[in-house]
Design a protein around this motif. Structure first.
Motif, PDB file in Angstrom:
ATOM      1  N   TYR A   1       0.808  -1.208   0.000  1.00  0.00           N
ATOM      2  CA  TYR A   1       0.000   0.000   0.000  1.00  0.00           C
ATOM      3  C   TYR A   1       0.846   1.266   0.000  1.00  0.00           C
ATOM      4  O   TYR A   1       1.989   1.272   0.428  1.00  0.00           O
ATOM      5  N   ASP A   2       0.234   2.318  -0.500  1.00  0.00           N
ATOM      6  CA  ASP A   2       0.806   3.651  -0.488  1.00  0.00           C
ATOM      7  C   ASP A   2      -0.336   4.573  -0.096  1.00  0.00           C
ATOM      8  O   ASP A   2      -1.220   4.865  -0.904  1.00  0.00           O
TER       9      ASP A   2
ATOM     10  N   SER B   1       5.557  -0.727   4.116  1.00  0.00           N
ATOM     11  CA  SER B   1       4.285  -0.678   3.383  1.00  0.00           C
ATOM     12  C   SER B   1       3.951  -1.984   2.670  1.00  0.00           C
ATOM     13  O   SER B   1       3.224  -1.999   1.682  1.00  0.00           O
TER      14      SER B   1
ATOM     15  N   ARG C   1      -3.034  -0.208   9.080  1.00  0.00           N
ATOM     16  CA  ARG C   1      -1.886  -1.028   9.473  1.00  0.00           C
ATOM     17  C   ARG C   1      -2.202  -1.844  10.727  1.00  0.00           C
ATOM     18  O   ARG C   1      -1.910  -3.039  10.796  1.00  0.00           O
TER      19      ARG C   1
END
Length: 112
Positions: A18-19, A49, A35
């Motif tokens: 993910y970003d 990430s 998270r």
């Protein structure tokens, strides 16, 4: 049939990459919550990430992929990838040009 249960082609690994934006407090809160929920569902940090989870079967992997889809944040980019244990075993990992061994394989315990 029992030998099939632990076949390297049936055991799966889920990767979540993910970003997520972190410019605002709300963005930061959403990223931290995402998270935390990944960790609560048994994912482990593999790389910044990028979280991974071991699943004993394709069916179990689908359950956890649905859970990830249910907690997607409002903004940002998330990718979910599922690979076999055999494919995971072929990953080459390098740290500063030094080859590292992949994380140890999980021992599957059978309760019944």
């Amino acid at each position: 049939m029992k030998a099939d249960r632990f076949n390297a082609y049936r055991i799966m690994w889920i990767m979540v990459l993910y970003d997520l934006p972190t410019e605002t407090k709300a963005n930061m809160r959403d990223a931290n919550l995402f998270r935390k929920r990944l960790l609560d569902d048994g994912f482990a940090l593999f790389q910044f990430s990028m979280y991974m989870r071991h699943c004993p079967s394709r069916e179990n992997a689908e359950v956890h992929m649905k859970r990830v889809k249910a907690i997607l944040p409002k903004a940002g980019k998330v990718a979910i990838m599922c690979i076999t244990d055999k494919q995971f075993g072929d990953i080459e990992i390098f740290f500063a040009r030094n080859k590292e061994e992949p994380p140890p394989m999980y021992q599957q315990l059978e309760l019944f």
